[in-house]
Motif scaffolding. Structure first.
Motif, mmCIF file in Angstrom:
data_model
loop_
_atom_site.group_PDB
_atom_site.id
_atom_site.type_symbol
_atom_site.label_atom_id
_atom_site.label_comp_id
_atom_site.label_asym_id
_atom_site.label_seq_id
_atom_site.Cartn_x
_atom_site.Cartn_y
_atom_site.Cartn_z
ATOM 1 N N ALA A 160 1.578 -4.831 -5.499
ATOM 2 C CA ALA A 160 1.676 -6.091 -4.745
ATOM 3 C C ALA A 160 1.278 -7.296 -5.593
ATOM 4 C CB ALA A 160 0.846 -6.047 -3.462
ATOM 5 N N LEU A 161 1.465 -7.190 -6.914
ATOM 6 C CA LEU A 161 1.261 -8.354 -7.777
ATOM 7 C C LEU A 161 2.445 -9.304 -7.613
ATOM 8 C CD1 LEU A 161 0.208 -6.510 -11.073
ATOM 9 C CD2 LEU A 161 -1.289 -7.392 -9.265
ATOM 10 N N PRO A 162 2.210 -10.603 -7.619
ATOM 11 C CA PRO A 162 3.327 -11.557 -7.457
ATOM 12 C C PRO A 162 4.409 -11.410 -8.521
ATOM 13 C CG PRO A 162 1.228 -12.660 -7.087
ATOM 14 C CD PRO A 162 0.896 -11.284 -7.591
ATOM 15 N N VAL A 163 4.052 -10.895 -9.705
ATOM 16 C CA VAL A 163 5.036 -10.749 -10.791
ATOM 17 C C VAL A 163 5.629 -9.343 -10.837
ATOM 18 C CG1 VAL A 163 3.977 -12.523 -12.218
ATOM 19 C CG2 VAL A 163 3.189 -10.156 -12.426
ATOM 20 N N GLN A 164 5.321 -8.525 -9.844
ATOM 21 C CA GLN A 164 5.715 -7.122 -9.853
ATOM 22 C C GLN A 164 6.967 -6.892 -9.007
ATOM 23 O OE1 GLN A 164 2.689 -4.468 -8.185
ATOM 24 N NE2 GLN A 164 2.858 -3.181 -10.000
ATOM 25 N N GLU A 211 5.423 -9.394 2.269
ATOM 26 C CA GLU A 211 4.730 -8.264 2.896
ATOM 27 C C GLU A 211 5.609 -7.020 3.003
ATOM 28 O OE1 GLU A 211 2.765 -9.023 6.535
ATOM 29 O OE2 GLU A 211 1.452 -10.589 5.735
ATOM 30 N N ASP A 212 6.888 -7.215 3.255
ATOM 31 C CA ASP A 212 7.793 -6.062 3.352
ATOM 32 C C ASP A 212 7.933 -5.370 1.999
ATOM 33 O OD1 ASP A 212 8.216 -6.456 6.048
ATOM 34 O OD2 ASP A 212 10.026 -7.659 5.766
ATOM 35 N N SER A 214 5.664 -5.468 -0.378
ATOM 36 C CA SER A 214 4.358 -4.833 -0.606
ATOM 37 C C SER A 214 4.278 -3.498 0.132
ATOM 38 C CB SER A 214 3.243 -5.767 -0.142
ATOM 39 O OG SER A 214 1.976 -5.193 -0.357
ATOM 40 N N ALA A 215 4.774 -3.458 1.360
ATOM 41 C CA ALA A 215 4.778 -2.214 2.134
ATOM 42 C C ALA A 215 5.681 -1.171 1.477
ATOM 43 C CB ALA A 215 5.238 -2.486 3.560
ATOM 44 N N ASP A 216 6.822 -1.613 0.954
ATOM 45 C CA ASP A 216 7.720 -0.693 0.251
ATOM 46 C C ASP A 216 7.039 -0.123 -0.990
ATOM 47 O OD1 ASP A 216 9.706 -1.087 2.112
ATOM 48 O OD2 ASP A 216 10.790 -2.581 0.926
ATOM 49 N N MET A 217 6.254 -0.952 -1.669
ATOM 50 C CA MET A 217 5.526 -0.477 -2.853
ATOM 51 C C MET A 217 4.507 0.591 -2.473
ATOM 52 S SD MET A 217 4.853 -3.892 -5.147
ATOM 53 C CE MET A 217 6.198 -4.662 -6.066
ATOM 54 N N PHE A 218 3.812 0.348 -1.385
ATOM 55 C CA PHE A 218 2.825 1.334 -0.920
ATOM 56 C C PHE A 218 3.514 2.653 -0.567
ATOM 57 C CE2 PHE A 218 0.207 3.345 2.370
ATOM 58 C CZ PHE A 218 -1.031 3.362 1.733
ATOM 59 N N ASP A 219 4.655 2.556 0.100
ATOM 60 C CA ASP A 219 5.419 3.760 0.450
ATOM 61 C C ASP A 219 5.892 4.492 -0.804
ATOM 62 O OD1 ASP A 219 5.096 3.316 3.144
ATOM 63 O OD2 ASP A 219 7.037 2.328 3.410
ATOM 64 N N LEU A 220 6.351 3.724 -1.797
ATOM 65 C CA LEU A 220 6.821 4.320 -3.049
ATOM 66 C C LEU A 220 5.689 5.077 -3.747
ATOM 67 C CD1 LEU A 220 9.042 4.605 -5.244
ATOM 68 C CD2 LEU A 220 8.170 2.468 -6.231
ATOM 69 N N LEU A 221 4.526 4.447 -3.844
ATOM 70 C CA LEU A 221 3.370 5.100 -4.452
ATOM 71 C C LEU A 221 3.015 6.392 -3.725
ATOM 72 C CD1 LEU A 221 1.058 2.052 -5.211
ATOM 73 C CD2 LEU A 221 1.456 3.927 -6.822
ATOM 74 N N SER A 222 2.879 6.300 -2.426
ATOM 75 C CA SER A 222 2.479 7.465 -1.630
ATOM 76 C C SER A 222 3.488 8.595 -1.764
ATOM 77 C CB SER A 222 2.327 7.070 -0.157
ATOM 78 O OG SER A 222 1.326 6.091 0.002
ATOM 79 N N LYS A 223 4.763 8.256 -1.681
ATOM 80 C CA LYS A 223 5.819 9.267 -1.741
ATOM 81 C C LYS A 223 5.851 9.952 -3.108
ATOM 82 C CE LYS A 223 10.817 9.802 -0.889
ATOM 83 N NZ LYS A 223 11.240 10.328 -2.215
ATOM 84 N N TYR A 363 -0.671 2.050 6.097
ATOM 85 C CA TYR A 363 -0.457 0.753 5.453
ATOM 86 C C TYR A 363 -1.002 -0.397 6.296
ATOM 87 C CZ TYR A 363 1.487 -3.081 2.862
ATOM 88 O OH TYR A 363 1.616 -4.233 2.135
ATOM 89 N N ILE A 364 -0.982 -0.259 7.611
ATOM 90 C CA ILE A 364 -1.521 -1.332 8.470
ATOM 91 C C ILE A 364 -2.916 -0.949 8.965
ATOM 92 C CG2 ILE A 364 0.739 -2.202 9.161
ATOM 93 C CD1 ILE A 364 0.344 -0.667 11.822
ATOM 94 N N SER A 365 -3.617 -0.168 8.156
ATOM 95 C CA SER A 365 -4.928 0.352 8.573
ATOM 96 C C SER A 365 -5.921 -0.758 8.903
ATOM 97 C CB SER A 365 -5.518 1.246 7.481
ATOM 98 O OG SER A 365 -5.664 0.534 6.258
#
Length: 375
Positions: A160-164, A211-212, A214-223, A363-365
Motif C-alpha cells: 500500500a505504498l503510494p509508489v507501489q 483503498e480498493d 490496497s485491499a487487492d494487494m492484501f489479498d494478493l499477499l495472503s493468497k 482486511y477490514i479488521s
C-alpha cells in the motif's frame, strides 16, 4: 510466559542519533549501554514467578551496534536473570549491516532468529521509503545469513505504498519466495499522526493508494504466501509450520514483558509503563529512569479491550470461555450479540468455542474490532 524486549533506537535523519548509531560517537554508545544495564537493576525480580522465554533486540536497529556491544548487553541480561528457559532470541537487522564478518561474529551469541528489514525488492520503493539498502543488497544479505547458518529468518515486506503497484508487489513476493525464509511479516503503510508522510498528505503533496488497490494487494499477499505454504497466523504475519514468532505471539496473548531502552514499553499483567523516548535524555537519567516512567494501571474495560483487540488479530481468535471467566457473562454475551451481524455476513466465525475473523473479515479488521471496544 514472559519476554524481554530491548529497544535500540535508530534515526535516518542527520542528527546526534546518527552519530550514535553509526559508531562515530563511542562515548554516547557506551552511555546508552550503561543506561540499559542500570535500568535492568530496577527489575531484578520481574521474571521470578514467570520465567523469561523470549529475548528480542529490536524496535530500532540493533545491527548498528557491534557484536561486542551486543554481547555486553546480553552478558548483563544473563548475569541478572535466569535465561535457561529462553526458547527464542531475535535480533532485528538492516540488510546493509549483514556482512559476512558481522554474521560470523553474530553466531557467537545465542541468537536463533534474525528479523531482516527488507521492506521491498523494488529499488524505487526503497528510495521512496528512504532506505539505505538496494533490493539486491537485501536479497544478498538474506543469502549470507542463510549461508552463515541461521535457520530461522523473517523478513519484512510493505504494501500500500503510494509508489507501489500490484505488479511491483508481486515481484517482491516472487523474490521473497525465492529466498525460502521461514517467516514473512507484511505491513501496510500507516499514516501515523504527526509523521512526515501524514503531513505531506495533509498538504496534498502525497496521495494514499486507492483503498480498493490496497485491499487487492492484501489479498494478493495472503493468497500467494498461503499457497506457498505459509500460515497466516496473525493479520500481518505468515510462517511456515513451527516458525511462528514466540515473542510477538506473546504480545497477542497477553504475555508479560519487560521493555528496556528509550521509548520501550512494558506490561506486567495489570499495568503498563513506558520510558522517555529521547535517547540523550534517557542516557542522562542513568540509574534514575525508573522514576520518570509513565505508568498506566489498566481498568477492567481496558483489559477487556486489549484482550479482544489482540486475540482477534490472530488466527485462533477469542477464547470465549476464557473471556467469560475473566470478564463475566454480561460482557461476553454483549460481544456475541455485537458479533452476530459479522457472523451473518461471513466476516466472522464461531467454532470450537472461539470467535475469529474469516479471510474476508481480516482486511477490514480495524473497523470490525472497533465495534467491540468499550469506550
Amino acid at each position: 510466559m514472559a519476554g524481554l524486549y530491548i529497544h535500540i533506537p535508530f534515526c535516518t535523519q542527520k542528527c546526534i542519533y546518527c552519530d550514535f548509531m553509526s559508531g562515530t560517537n563511542l562515548s554516547l554508545r557506551q552511555d546508552f549501554i550503561a543506561s540499559l544495564i542500570a535500568e535492568m537493576d530496577h527489575y531484578l525480580d520481574f521474571f521470578d514467578s514467570d520465567p523469561m522465554r523470549t529475548i528480542y533486540f529490536g524496535g530500532g536497529t540493533p545491527s548498528l551496534l557491534s557484536v561486542a556491544e551486543l554481547q555486553q548487553i546480553y552478558d548483563a541480561i544473563a548475569q541478572r536473570w535466569d535465561i535457561s528457559a529462553v526458547e527464542e532470541f531475535t535480533i532485528e537487522c538492516n540488510p546493509d549491516d549483514l556482512t559476512e564478518e558481522y554474521l560470523s561474529q553474530l553466531r557467537s551469541l545465542p541468537v536463533n532468529r534474525l528479523s531482516i528489514g527488507v521492506q521491498s525488492f523494488c529499488d524505487d520503493e526503497l528510495q521512496w521509503l528512504n532506505r539505505r539498502h538496494t533490493s539486491q543488497e537485501a536479497f544478498d544479505a538474506v543469502l549470507r545469513a542463510q549461508k552463515a547458518g541461521f535457520e530461522n529468518i523473517t523478513i519484512d515486506l510493505m504494501f500500500a505504498l503510494p509508489v507501489q503497484t500490484l505488479e511491483s508487489l508481486n515481484y517482491s513476493i516472487d523474490k521473497a519466495l525465492e529466498l525460502d525464509v521461514q517467516h514473512i511479516s507484511a505491513y501496510s503503510l500507516m499514516f501515523e499522526p504527526d509523521s512526515k508522510i501524514t503531513k505531506l498528505m495533509e498538504l496534498d503533496r502525497l496521495q494514499p493508494l486507492d483503498e480498493d488497490v490496497s485491499a487487492d494487494m492484501f489479498d494478493l499477499l495472503s493468497k500467494r504466501l498461503t499457497e506457498a505454504g505459509y500460515e497466516q497466523y496473525e493479520i500481518s504475519n505468515y510462517a511456515k509450520v513451527g516458525f511462528e514468532s514466540h515473542h510477538n505471539s506473546g504480545y497477542w496473548h497477553g504475555m508479560r514483558y519487560l521493555g528496556l531502552g528509550p521509548s520501550a514499553h512494558s506490561f506486567d499483567g495489570d499495568k503498563r509503563w513506558s520510558n522517555i523516548a529521547h535517547t540523550i535524555k534517557y542516557n542522562a537519567q542513568l540509574g534514575h529512569m525508573y522514576d520518570s516512567r509513565i505508568v498506566e494501571i489498566l481498568t477492567d474495560d481496558e483489559r477487556f479491550n486489549e484482550l479482544v483487540f489482540t486475540a482477534l488479530r490472530t488466527k485462533i481468535g477469542v477464547d470465549l470461555l476464557d473471556l467469560r471467566s475473566k470478564f463475566g457473562d454480561k460482557r461476553c454475551d454483549k460481544l456475541l450479540k455485537q458479533a452476530q451481524k459479522y457472523i451473518d455476513n461471513g466476516k466472522m466465525h464461531i467454532g470450537d468455542g472461539r470467535l475469529s475473523l474469516t479471510r474476508s473479515g481480516i482486511y477490514i479488521s480495524d473497523s470490525i474490532i472497533s465495534d467491540f471496544m468499550i469506550v
